[in-house]
Design an enzyme around this catalytic site. Sequence first.
Site, PDB file in Angstrom:
ATOM      1  N   ASP A   1       0.853  -1.187   0.000  1.00  0.00           N
ATOM      2  CA  ASP A   1       0.000   0.000   0.000  1.00  0.00           C
ATOM      3  C   ASP A   1       0.888   1.235   0.000  1.00  0.00           C
ATOM      4  OD1 ASP A   1      -3.257   0.248   0.734  1.00  0.00           O
ATOM      5  OD2 ASP A   1      -2.068   2.097   0.906  1.00  0.00           O
TER       6      ASP A   1
ATOM      7  N   LYS B   1      -0.566   3.052   7.279  1.00  0.00           N
ATOM      8  CA  LYS B   1      -1.370   1.826   7.242  1.00  0.00           C
ATOM      9  C   LYS B   1      -0.464   0.595   7.282  1.00  0.00           C
ATOM     10  CE  LYS B   1      -5.368   1.562   4.702  1.00  0.00           C
ATOM     11  NZ  LYS B   1      -6.219   1.460   3.517  1.00  0.00           N
TER      12      LYS B   1
ATOM     13  N   LEU C   1     -34.845  -7.922   0.498  1.00  0.00           N
ATOM     14  CA  LEU C   1     -36.228  -7.428   0.497  1.00  0.00           C
ATOM     15  C   LEU C   1     -36.539  -6.751   1.829  1.00  0.00           C
ATOM     16  CD1 LEU C   1     -38.434 -10.129  -1.278  1.00  0.00           C
ATOM     17  CD2 LEU C   1     -37.588  -7.965  -2.176  1.00  0.00           C
ATOM     18  N   LYS C   2     -35.499  -6.168   2.443  1.00  0.00           N
ATOM     19  CA  LYS C   2     -35.692  -5.520   3.739  1.00  0.00           C
ATOM     20  C   LYS C   2     -35.779  -4.017   3.484  1.00  0.00           C
ATOM     21  CE  LYS C   2     -34.943  -6.359   8.408  1.00  0.00           C
ATOM     22  NZ  LYS C   2     -36.058  -5.532   8.778  1.00  0.00           N
TER      23      LYS C   2
ATOM     24  N   CYS D   1     -19.747   0.898  -2.401  1.00  0.00           N
ATOM     25  CA  CYS D   1     -19.828   0.216  -3.699  1.00  0.00           C
ATOM     26  C   CYS D   1     -21.065   0.532  -4.529  1.00  0.00           C
ATOM     27  CB  CYS D   1     -19.748  -1.292  -3.475  1.00  0.00           C
ATOM     28  SG  CYS D   1     -18.104  -1.772  -2.923  1.00  0.00           S
TER      29      CYS D   1
ATOM     30  N   ARG E   1     -18.578   5.513   4.252  1.00  0.00           N
ATOM     31  CA  ARG E   1     -18.636   5.972   2.869  1.00  0.00           C
ATOM     32  C   ARG E   1     -20.084   5.909   2.371  1.00  0.00           C
ATOM     33  NH1 ARG E   1     -13.591   2.669   0.309  1.00  0.00           N
ATOM     34  NH2 ARG E   1     -14.318   1.078   1.762  1.00  0.00           N
TER      35      ARG E   1
HETATM   36  N1  LIG Z   1     -15.222  -2.507   0.156  1.00  0.00           N
HETATM   37  C1  LIG Z   1     -15.971  -3.464  -0.364  1.00  0.00           C
HETATM   38  O1  LIG Z   1     -16.887  -3.973   0.289  1.00  0.00           O
HETATM   39  C2  LIG Z   1     -15.727  -3.966  -1.756  1.00  0.00           C
HETATM   40  C3  LIG Z   1     -16.334  -5.156  -2.173  1.00  0.00           C
HETATM   41  C4  LIG Z   1     -16.094  -5.619  -3.457  1.00  0.00           C
HETATM   42  C5  LIG Z   1     -15.281  -4.887  -4.317  1.00  0.00           C
HETATM   43  N2  LIG Z   1     -14.727  -3.728  -3.905  1.00  0.00           N
HETATM   44  C6  LIG Z   1     -13.855  -2.999  -4.835  1.00  0.00           C
HETATM   45  O2  LIG Z   1     -12.500  -3.260  -4.485  1.00  0.00           O
HETATM   46  C7  LIG Z   1     -11.691  -2.111  -4.708  1.00  0.00           C
HETATM   47  C8  LIG Z   1     -11.013  -1.702  -3.419  1.00  0.00           C
HETATM   48  O3  LIG Z   1     -12.004  -1.335  -2.489  1.00  0.00           O
HETATM   49  P1  LIG Z   1     -11.652  -1.129  -0.952  1.00  0.00           P
HETATM   50  O4  LIG Z   1     -12.941  -0.882  -0.261  1.00  0.00           O
HETATM   51  O5  LIG Z   1     -10.761  -2.207  -0.491  1.00  0.00           O
HETATM   52  O6  LIG Z   1     -10.824   0.250  -1.071  1.00  0.00           O
HETATM   53  P2  LIG Z   1      -9.998   1.003   0.049  1.00  0.00           P
HETATM   54  O7  LIG Z   1     -10.104   2.441  -0.267  1.00  0.00           O
HETATM   55  O8  LIG Z   1     -10.381   0.502   1.392  1.00  0.00           O
HETATM   56  O9  LIG Z   1      -8.500   0.512  -0.211  1.00  0.00           O
HETATM   57  C9  LIG Z   1      -7.758   0.817  -1.338  1.00  0.00           C
HETATM   58  C10 LIG Z   1      -6.285   0.887  -0.926  1.00  0.00           C
HETATM   59  O10 LIG Z   1      -5.478   1.019  -2.079  1.00  0.00           O
HETATM   60  C11 LIG Z   1      -4.361   1.823  -1.732  1.00  0.00           C
HETATM   61  N3  LIG Z   1      -3.713   2.271  -2.962  1.00  0.00           N
HETATM   62  C12 LIG Z   1      -4.134   3.210  -3.841  1.00  0.00           C
HETATM   63  N4  LIG Z   1      -3.257   3.302  -4.860  1.00  0.00           N
HETATM   64  C13 LIG Z   1      -2.271   2.406  -4.634  1.00  0.00           C
HETATM   65  C14 LIG Z   1      -1.095   2.023  -5.326  1.00  0.00           C
HETATM   66  N5  LIG Z   1      -0.740   2.578  -6.488  1.00  0.00           N
HETATM   67  N6  LIG Z   1      -0.317   1.066  -4.795  1.00  0.00           N
HETATM   68  C15 LIG Z   1      -0.649   0.499  -3.624  1.00  0.00           C
HETATM   69  N7  LIG Z   1      -1.745   0.819  -2.917  1.00  0.00           N
HETATM   70  C16 LIG Z   1      -2.560   1.756  -3.411  1.00  0.00           C
HETATM   71  C17 LIG Z   1      -4.970   2.912  -0.865  1.00  0.00           C
HETATM   72  O11 LIG Z   1      -3.989   3.553  -0.086  1.00  0.00           O
HETATM   73  C18 LIG Z   1      -5.964   2.102  -0.044  1.00  0.00           C
HETATM   74  O12 LIG Z   1      -5.391   1.649   1.167  1.00  0.00           O
HETATM   75  C19 LIG Z   1     -12.643  -1.050  -5.281  1.00  0.00           C
HETATM   76  O13 LIG Z   1     -12.601  -1.123  -6.668  1.00  0.00           O
HETATM   77  C20 LIG Z   1     -13.993  -1.504  -4.776  1.00  0.00           C
HETATM   78  O14 LIG Z   1     -15.053  -1.071  -5.609  1.00  0.00           O
HETATM   79  C21 LIG Z   1     -14.909  -3.257  -2.638  1.00  0.00           C
END
Ligand SMILES: NC(=O)c1ccc[n+]([C@@H]2O[C@H](COP(=O)([O-])OP(=O)(O)OC[C@H]3O[C@@H](n4cnc5c(N)ncnc54)[C@H](O)[C@@H]3O)[C@@H](O)[C@H]2O)c1
Length: 457
Positions: free
Chosen positions: A30, A35, A276-277, A286, A353
């Site tokens: 990351d 972090k 359906l809640k 998301c 979010r």
């Molecule tokens: N949160 C969910 O419930 C969920 C579920 C399914 C899919 N997704 C998808 O997964 C992806 C990530 O979501 P998330 O909630 O984990 O995001 P998040 O914001 O919690 O985490 C993303 C991380 O990526 C890091 N980052 C950004 N650029 C970087 C780079 N160049 N190199 C290394 N690290 C880098 C950020 O610092 C951050 O810690 C998104 O596309 C999201 O839509 C999320």
Amino acid sequence: MNVSVIGTGYVGLVTGASFAFLGHRVCCYDVDLAKIEALQKSIIPFYEPYLEILVDEQVKKKQLFFSCSLDEFFAQSDIVFIAVGTPTDPQSGAVDMTYLKKAALEIGKNMQPHRYYVVVNKSTVPVGTHQLVEELIKESLQVSGTKDVAFAVASNPEFLREGNAIEDVFYPDRIVVGTYCPKALALLEELYRPLIEQSFTLPSFCPQRPQNLGRVPFVKVHPLSSELIKYASNAFLATKITFINEIANLCDLFGANIDEVSLGMGLDQRIGPSFLKAGLGWGGSCFGKDLKGLIHDGKKMGYAAELLQKSLQNNYSQRSRAIYKLQQALKTLRGRRIGLLGLAFKAQTDDLRDAPALDLIEKLMESDCTVKVFDPVAMENLKRLRPQWPLVYAIDEYDLAEGCDGLILVTEWKRFHGVDWQKIHSLMKNPLLIDGRNFLDRQRLEAFGFVYSGIGR
Ligand SMILES: NC(=O)c1ccc[n+]([C@@H]2O[C@H](COP(=O)([O-])OP(=O)(O)OC[C@H]3O[C@@H](n4cnc5c(N)ncnc54)[C@H](O)[C@@H]3O)[C@@H](O)[C@H]2O)c1
């Protein structure tokens, strides 16, 4: 296998910890130094049940590592997951690809000669992104002059739900993979084999395998379809909730009960009981961004996805139902003291979010209310995100209720069932309760003297 995960947020960290548990060596990367330093000490930057102990075990076993820069371990990776954020561009509604593009370029820059890598998009990405990632990696390899590198790009969307992430990742409904490359497909099938065959046992403190779970479908599709499966799934789920919310609003007018309507509908196998809640609508990182991304990309191709546009709009107006119900009961809101039970966009997470609570607080402040809030895990996040908001942070449910003209239940935390509602009633100035999640027992609350209002109940 050696697995690298780029981006250590909800998805990246859960993915990394899970593959480490399944016996692979994993490094999560990351750009956020704080972090990574916290994770190296097994401190999890967000609330997710079971994750801390799972991470800590794998760190101690030296199966799971964390780093800020793509290092020697990365160079030796077999599989590289991209799990960076793909937020919405607030101006255009398009998916902001900045993080993803940077990650792809960085991956290309650090690939080593005479190796084969599978680069996997786990982030939710617009349809066609696998091509973009491939081009960016090639461009980066050209700039660095690295030759004799073989790589393939795959799409492997993630379907986990925050708050249920461990359960969802270990006991998935399906695993979707899209790639043109048979070798990449075979490697990914190998990586996922324990999940497909369910041939592992989680420690007893983790959720146990659902009884009816058999072999997990490994769905091999075209990468374009794989990318769209994720968007279509989220668009469908969001719309299903919006649909039932509309029926709940009609229930309010007709005097019908949405719990009964949902029960009767959900028993139809073509419909099914989940999602359906009725309530104040969905939130989180998301649904909103994925709907906006899909609508935006459809528009660019000349198609107005009208159903999805309406679904998005209706969800945001649904949040105002709580304000409307307060106004109906209290008339003017000016000078009222309103308490919010819960802030997180759903229970079992501290994620704010796109949380409905944020909209509600803004509307209540605009109406000159004093806003009190309580959430078991998300209050620190709110203080950090909106330090300028003049909120009263309560220490518990009773502190919250004290002197309130009305309470709105925004998040369905289980502990709200167990509070002493009689005591809450005695502490409130006016015993009005808006149950924004249809979570509480109406009859019980009315017996204590509350004026109760749910959504379509
Ligand atoms: N949160 C969910 O419930 C969920 C579920 C399914 C899919 N997704 C998808 O997964 C992806 C990530 O979501 P998330 O909630 O984990 O995001 P998040 O914001 O919690 O985490 C993303 C991380 O990526 C890091 N980052 C950004 N650029 C970087 C780079 N160049 N190199 C290394 N690290 C880098 C950020 O610092 C951050 O810690 C998104 O596309 C999201 O839509 C999320």
